[in-house]
Design a protein around this motif. Structure first.
Motif, mmCIF file in Angstrom:
data_model
loop_
_atom_site.group_PDB
_atom_site.id
_atom_site.type_symbol
_atom_site.label_atom_id
_atom_site.label_comp_id
_atom_site.label_asym_id
_atom_site.label_seq_id
_atom_site.Cartn_x
_atom_site.Cartn_y
_atom_site.Cartn_z
ATOM 1 N N LYS A 1 -8.191 -2.965 1.147
ATOM 2 C CA LYS A 1 -7.449 -1.793 1.618
ATOM 3 C C LYS A 1 -6.924 -0.969 0.447
ATOM 4 O O LYS A 1 -6.792 0.264 0.554
ATOM 5 C CB LYS A 1 -6.303 -2.239 2.506
ATOM 6 C CG LYS A 1 -6.783 -2.846 3.825
ATOM 7 C CD LYS A 1 -5.624 -3.248 4.730
ATOM 8 C CE LYS A 1 -6.145 -3.811 6.052
ATOM 9 N NZ LYS A 1 -5.060 -4.178 6.979
ATOM 10 N N LEU B 1 0.832 -1.213 0.000
ATOM 11 C CA LEU B 1 0.000 0.000 0.000
ATOM 12 C C LEU B 1 0.861 1.255 0.000
ATOM 13 O O LEU B 1 0.552 2.236 -0.704
ATOM 14 C CB LEU B 1 -0.932 0.011 1.225
ATOM 15 C CG LEU B 1 -2.014 -1.087 1.251
ATOM 16 C CD1 LEU B 1 -2.792 -1.030 2.562
ATOM 17 C CD2 LEU B 1 -2.962 -0.913 0.071
ATOM 18 N N LEU C 1 1.211 4.243 -2.799
ATOM 19 C CA LEU C 1 1.033 5.659 -2.464
ATOM 20 C C LEU C 1 2.245 6.480 -2.873
ATOM 21 O O LEU C 1 2.118 7.635 -3.303
ATOM 22 C CB LEU C 1 0.782 5.818 -0.956
ATOM 23 C CG LEU C 1 -0.560 5.302 -0.443
ATOM 24 C CD1 LEU C 1 -0.614 5.399 1.074
ATOM 25 C CD2 LEU C 1 -1.712 6.106 -1.046
ATOM 26 N N ASP D 1 -9.556 1.240 -0.517
ATOM 27 C CA ASP D 1 -9.685 2.349 0.434
ATOM 28 C C ASP D 1 -8.708 3.469 0.115
ATOM 29 O O ASP D 1 -9.060 4.657 0.169
ATOM 30 C CB ASP D 1 -9.431 1.846 1.867
ATOM 31 C CG ASP D 1 -10.614 1.073 2.417
ATOM 32 O OD1 ASP D 1 -11.732 1.254 1.882
ATOM 33 O OD2 ASP D 1 -10.445 0.294 3.380
ATOM 34 N N SER D 2 -7.466 3.068 -0.216
ATOM 35 C CA SER D 2 -6.452 4.090 -0.489
ATOM 36 C C SER D 2 -6.555 4.653 -1.899
ATOM 37 O O SER D 2 -6.073 5.756 -2.163
ATOM 38 C CB SER D 2 -5.058 3.507 -0.261
ATOM 39 O OG SER D 2 -4.839 2.386 -1.107
ATOM 40 N N HIS D 3 -7.197 3.914 -2.816
ATOM 41 C CA HIS D 3 -7.368 4.384 -4.193
ATOM 42 C C HIS D 3 -8.835 4.201 -4.601
ATOM 43 O O HIS D 3 -9.173 3.205 -5.267
ATOM 44 C CB HIS D 3 -6.440 3.606 -5.149
ATOM 45 C CG HIS D 3 -4.988 3.842 -4.895
ATOM 46 N ND1 HIS D 3 -4.298 3.194 -3.871
ATOM 47 C CD2 HIS D 3 -4.076 4.653 -5.519
ATOM 48 C CE1 HIS D 3 -3.044 3.592 -3.882
ATOM 49 N NE2 HIS D 3 -2.872 4.489 -4.877
#
Length: 1203
Positions: A136, A95, A99, A139-141
């Protein structure tokens, strides 16, 4: 952790220094991740070291190949590793890499790798970690969701396929991924129908077979998110029982129902919210499925068993949506659910969560509102009472929003179809009381917010809801008045329909009107005003018996003006048609109620006024300031509008609300009359003319008098409408007529006739008119003599009341009026028309004559002649006429100058019939219960006494003597004082006094049974009294002198003086032993001196009389000294004029009979202190009117010269 954890010695030597940064070898880390001989712990430590040093990550990201290799290595670890800590660290590094290097190609690479791994046979073994990573990663993308539904939909298909695995942890992770997908609107749009359908089936299959709470909650979360889209809801709800499908599942309503029955609060909350998410789209479409699944019953059961605020709020929301379907009520869920709902609301209102309270009250309102009228919601009174308790508690809460919801529920509860049988009026009253209490609080808050400029919607909303609720209560009670099954008359049932209606009127009067009048003055809101006027209009049907005072109070408070101004402001230009209709309806009811309570208009007039108001009020939307321009000079087609304005001005002014200044109203109304007369020859309707006259009369005081032209205009209007005089005109209109001779001569008598034809309920106003306008008195006399019998009797009654209240001086000093009255009486007497009006006319003449300041002239002697002739033609049974005639003759004799008394005596003594009537009246004993009979005897005795004196004075010839039983009069004085009227006692004493003063009279013949036998010497000397009569008279006079009435005491003292003089003439020695030296005489004097102060004129007069006939002070020395002591103690400054003259006479008399020197000195000093004496009134023409009898005061009071 040291940097050596990131260096593998076995392979490190092959790496150059370019791979090292800060003691960490990137190449070692990459190779370690793929080596099976490196432990998971060391791999995790190496990943941690890499993530902590940014320079190392930069080295990793420098080349694309390196990045891809690193990511591939991490993905292999993700799919192959078993250690959970290593998996977690691997996910974190992946992750972080994504990022640090936001590259779409890398994201696609990852998705492709995941898909390839999942499609392998052994790849699914690591699907839990990969699913967790994918969730997840989403969630981040967030934008990656759209990629999954478009270009990489095969990955999403694999995700959905994972729901078929047996591992529920994996399924929970899949649900998390799906939740991220459905949270993106753009991603959802890219979903194919097939995949959407597939997801729905898989989710229902999963929910049908789940065994863990986590999976159930996650799955329900996805379903709830999917239900945001109506097309998905349709898919879910259209999926019926799929037990026979390859993927067996249960329908969504059944699944949610089963979850609702679970003991876990979190599952219940999520399942209820899923139901709400489905129903929110189309309740009428989807609610039936849930209702048929008995979901409402289970919701109510959960609600009854006790639950958290979150769950309770959700249940309230769900039931609120379900209640939109009629099936909810047809299956009686509302009836059976009312009790648990009320019980739950009582508990909720005791807590502090206002959101739950609001939602519960909203649900109660919805059920009450949507319940079919044919199905009774409250079969028993206790259930209705329970709902009332909840509403009252909710209304009283401090939160305005909760109060608003409770008031809204009360509004629906007060519908007629919700009333229990029997109707619980006490509960209805409780609810209204609570709502009105909240109204008072809300008004204060709202007005303060307006003043501070911080107006809020909450206070305004509660205020409107309270008014709406009160309107509903009025509508309910109004509907119940037509036919109501009221509660039985038990001890606990105190309220009735009538008492509640009166209570509602009281609330309207004390709360609604003050509150919303202030609101309407500060806030121009058509909705508020419309509702307010609607409430006021309902009161007229609610309490008709109390509308008289209520309508007057509304008019006095300016509600006619308020409504008219509101129409002009808000309804002009055809705006707010419904408000205009309500305004017109309220004005019509108010005006007709005010008109029906006046005596001015008859039924036909009221119908005309109602027709005018109905026609003109809707179009009358102009300001009051524009009305003066509408009355004159407008087309005849707008005549009805003019009439409407006239009526509104009249009614408002009648109740003290002046729309315009007096001069403006007066001038425009006068121009209106001229305009009507110029445009047409038709007369104004009587009701309009009556209003016009009232406006002119009330506003004239601030305007100049009418000129001749204006008077002619008014006269023409009056003459064109004879029907006007058939009604009772107001006092002010009568005053206007009698203010102008031109009007009073033509219309005075008809106006009074119309007023008197309605009875004497307002006699006091007519008396005021007679006192103010002399011309009215003359016209009233004409009506009394010439009108029909009933009206004539009414006029006589008014005149008699007037004579009782008038002092006579005001009439007699008005020379013109006196002359007119004399002329009117002369005409009547010459016609010899014996009527009740003639009787009262004689009474008026008596008053005029008795207070006349001029000498008698020829007219007076002519009147005396006609009155004497008229009396001579009367019948002895006509007591009313005889009383007026005798009294009038007596007044003529009292005011006759001394030089003409012989002429009057000859005239009256020559009337034989007059003598016969006097004898007949005096021969009958007066009835104690008849005031008329007693007054007639009084007048007869006074008239006969005056005739005896005049006959004796002039030795006039007597045509017929009158026989009088003197001893019967003495017996009346001695034994019947308590049963005899005081005036009759006075007149009887006066007659006895005259008989004693006149030794022999040719007019009166004393007759008595005692005088028929031979008289003894003593009786003969004291004829006509005799010894016993003298003794009885002395006893009666002594008793009368102890009376409290000054007139009785004065008459008795006068008679005692004449008695003592009579005894001195007949038997001088008898004065001493019969009067002066009698012990009773000393006791009488003592009583008078001790009664109410020794300076009472009667006591002083008696003492003077006793000293005079004693010839000495010695016998009365102690009494004289006590008088001197009292005068010296009190002083003479506070004595009345009468007391000063009487005291001076007594002291002078005592000084003249040689008193002792010391006593003489004291009396001389007192006489000197009395000087100078105030002038004494020697006039003998002062008349006193007692009832209908006139009495000359000089006949009954003793002067100083008499003592």
């Amino acid at each position: 952790m040291s940097s050596s954890d990131a260096i593998c010695e076995r392979i490190h030597d092959a790496h150059g220094p370019r791979w090292e940064r800060c003691g960490i070898c990137v190449a070692c880390v990459l190779e370690m991740m793929d080596r099976s001989d490196v432990s998971a712990v060391r791999k995790r430590a190496a990943l941690v070291s890499v993530m902590r040093v940014p320079a190392v990550r930069e080295l990793l990201y420098r080349e694309e190949e390196g990045r891809i290799n690193f990511i591939s290595s991490l993905l292999r670890t993700l799919f192959s590793a078993v250690d959970s800590s290593l998996l977690d660290q691997t996910i974190q590094v992946l992750l972080q890499v994504m990022l640090d290097v936001p590259n779409q190609s890398l994201l696609l690479f990852i998705l492709d790798q995941i898909h390839s791994r999942w499609t392998d046979v052994g790849g699914l073994k690591a699907s839990l970690s990969s699913v967790m990573f994918l969730g997840k990663l989403l969630d981040s993308h967030p934008a990656l969701s759209q990629t999954l539904t478009s270009s990489r939909s095969r990955v999403l298909e694999c995700v959905c396929a994972a729901l078929l695995l047996s591992d529920e942890d994996v399924k929970a992770g899949v649900c998390y991924v799906l939740l991220r997908i459905w949270s993106s609107a753009s991603a959802v749009q890219m979903l194919t129908d097939t995949l959407r359908q597939r997801m729905c089936v898989l989710l229902l299959h999963t929910l049908s077979n789940t065994h863990t709470t986590a999976l159930t909650i996650n799955c329900l979360g996805v379903v709830k998110q999917m239900c945001q889209y109506s097309e998905v809801v349709c898919v879910l709800m259209n999926l019926k029982d799929g037990a026979e499908d390859p993927l067996p599942y249960q329908p969504l309503p059944l699944i949610l129902k089963k979850l609702l029955l679970s003991a876990q609060d979190s599952l219940q909350v999520v399942s209820v919210r899923c139901v709400c998410a489905v129903l929110i789209h189309a309740p009428l479409r989807f609610a039936a499925a849930f209702i048929q699944a008995d979901l409402p019953e289970f919701l109510l059961e959960v609600m009854s068993s006790g639950c958290t605020d979150v769950l309770l709020w959700s249940i309230f929301s769900c039931l609120l949506l379900l209640s939109e379907d009629p099936l909810f009520f047809s299956q009686c869920h509302a009836v059976y659910g009312m009790e648990p709902l009320v019980r739950c609301l009582k508990e909720t209102l005791g807590k502090s969560n206002t959101e739950v309270q609001k939602q519960g009250l909203e649900l109660l309102s919805a059920i009450l509102d949507r319940q079919p009228a044919a199905v009774r919601l409250f079969p028993t009174a206790s259930e209705f009472t329970g709902v009332c308790d909840v509403i009252v508690e909710g209304v009283a809460t401090s939160c305005l929003q909760v109060s608003m919801c409770a008031v809204r529920a009360a509004n629906v509860l007060l519908r007629p179809n919700h009333q229990s049988s029997p109707v619980q009026f006490s509960d209805v009253r409780r609810v209204v009381e609570a709502v009105m209490s909240k109204c008072r609080v809300s008004v204060c808050v709202f007005l303060s917010e307006i003043s501070s400029g911080s107006e809020s919607a909450s206070a305004a909303g509660v205020l409107m809801q309270t008014l709406t609720c009160f309107d509903a209560a009025c509508r309910c009670e109004s509907a119940l008045t037509d036919g109501v099954c009221s509660a039985p008359a038990q001890q606990q049932q105190q309220e009735t329909l009538e008492s509640v209606c009166v209570f509602l009127l009281h609330c309207c009067d004390t709360t609604c009107i003050p509150a919303f009048t202030g609101v309407c003055e500060r806030l121009s809101s058509p909705q508020t005003l419309q509702l307010f006027l609607s409430v006021l209009s309902r009161q007229f049907a609610l309490c008709p018996a109390h509308m008289t005072s209520f309508s007057k109070k509304l008019a006095v408070s300016g509600f006619i003006r308020l409504t008219v101004d509101s129409k002009a402001q808000l309804c002009s230009g055809k705006r707010n048609a419904s408000l205009n209709q309500i305004c017109c309806d309220f004005l019509l009811k108010l005006c007709m109620c005010l008109i029906s309570n006046t005596d001015t208009w008859n039924h036909e007039d009221m119908q005309d006024v109602q027709r005018v108001l109905q026609e003109s009020l809707p179009s009358l939307c102009c300001s009051v300031s524009d009305w003066p321009s509408l009355l004159p000079d407008i087309p005849q087609s707008l005549r009805s509008t003019q009439f409407c304005i006239i009526h509104l001005l009249y009614l408002s002014l009648l109740h003290g609300d002046r729309f315009l200044c007096d001069s403006a109203v007066f001038s425009c109304v006068l121009r209106f009359i001229v305009c009507v007369q110029d445009q047409c020859d038709d007369a104004l309707p009587a009701c309009v003319l009556s209003s016009v006259l009232y406006l002119l009369s009330v506003n004239q005081h601030s305007c100049p008098r009418l000129d001749m032209v204006s008077v002619s205009v008014v006269s023409k209007a009056l003459s064109s409408c004879p029907a006007l005089f058939s009604r009772a005109l107001p006092l002010c209109v009568l005053s206007l007529i009698f203010q102008y001779p031109e009007l009073s001569e033509r219309f005075g008598a008809p106006a009074l006739t119309g007023r008197l034809s309605r009875g004497l309920e307002e006699e006091q106003e007519l008396l005021e008119l007679l006192h103010t306008h002399p011309a009215a008195l003359l016209n009233m006399l004409g009506v009394a003599c010439d009108a029909e019998n009933a009206v004539s009797q009414s006029a006589v009654g008014v005149l008699r009341s007037f004579l009782c209240s008038v002092d006579g001086v005001s009439i007699s000093r008005t020379t013109d009026l006196s002359d007119h009255i004399r002329s009117a009486l002369m005409n009547v007497l010459q016609r010899h028309k014996n009527t009740d009006g003639l009787s009262v006319l004689l009474d008026v003449l008596s008053v005029i004559q008795s207070h006349s300041s001029s000498q008698m002239n020829n007219t007076d002697f002519k009147l005396l002649y006609h009155v004497s002739n008229l009396v001579g033609k009367m019948d002895s049974s006509d007591s009313e006429m005889l009383l007026s005639g005798f009294n009038c003759l007596y007044c003529f004799m009292c005011v006759c100058p001394s030089h003409a008394t012989d002429r009057v005596a000859s005239l009256l003594l020559g009337n034989v019939r007059l003598m016969e009537l006097l004898e007949e009246v005096l021969s009958s004993f007066p009835s104690s219960s008849s005031s008329s009979s007693s007054s007639l005897h009084c007048s007869s005795l006074l008239l006969l006494s005056s005739l005896v004196l005049l006959q004796n004075k002039h030795d006039a010839q007597v045509q017929k003597s009158i026989s009088v039983d003197l001893h019967q009069i003495l017996r009346r004085l001695a034994f019947s004082k308590r049963e005899t009227d005081a005036l009759l006692l006075v007149c009887s004493v006066r007659f006895v006094q005259v008989c004693l003063d006149v030794d022999e009279s040719g007019l009166v013949c004393v007759c008595s049974a005692a005088l028929e036998r031979p008289l003894q010497t003593a009786d003969g000397a004291l004829h006509p009294l005799g010894h016993s009569g003298t003794t009885s008279l002395m006893t009666a006079l002594s008793a009368l002198m102890l009376q409290k009435q000054d007139l009785v005491v004065s008459a008795a003292l006068n008679c005692l003086t004449s008695l003592m003089e009579f005894l001195c003439r007949r038997t001088p020695e008898s004065v001493q032993h019969m009067v002066v030296h009698q012990p009773w005489t000393r006791f009488l004097l003592f009583s008078l001196l001790s009664c109410d102060g020794s300076l009472r004129p009667a006591a002083l007069q008696l003492l003077t009389l006793l000293v005079r006939f004693s010839g000495s002070v010695s016998h009365w020395k102690s009494e004289v000294e006590s008088v001197c002591e009292e005068v010296e103690r009190r002083g003479v400054t506070d004595l009345t004029d009468n007391s000063k003259h009487t005291l001076s006479t007594m002291l002078t008399r005592c000084c003249a009979v040689s008193p002792p020197d010391d006593l003489r000195m004291r009396m001389d000093a007192l006489l000197e202190s009395l000087q100078p004496l105030p002038p004494s009134d020697t006039s003998n023409r002062h008349m006193l009117r007692v009832g209908r009898v006139s009495v000359r005061l000089s006949d009954l009071t003793a002067g100083a010269q008499d003592l």
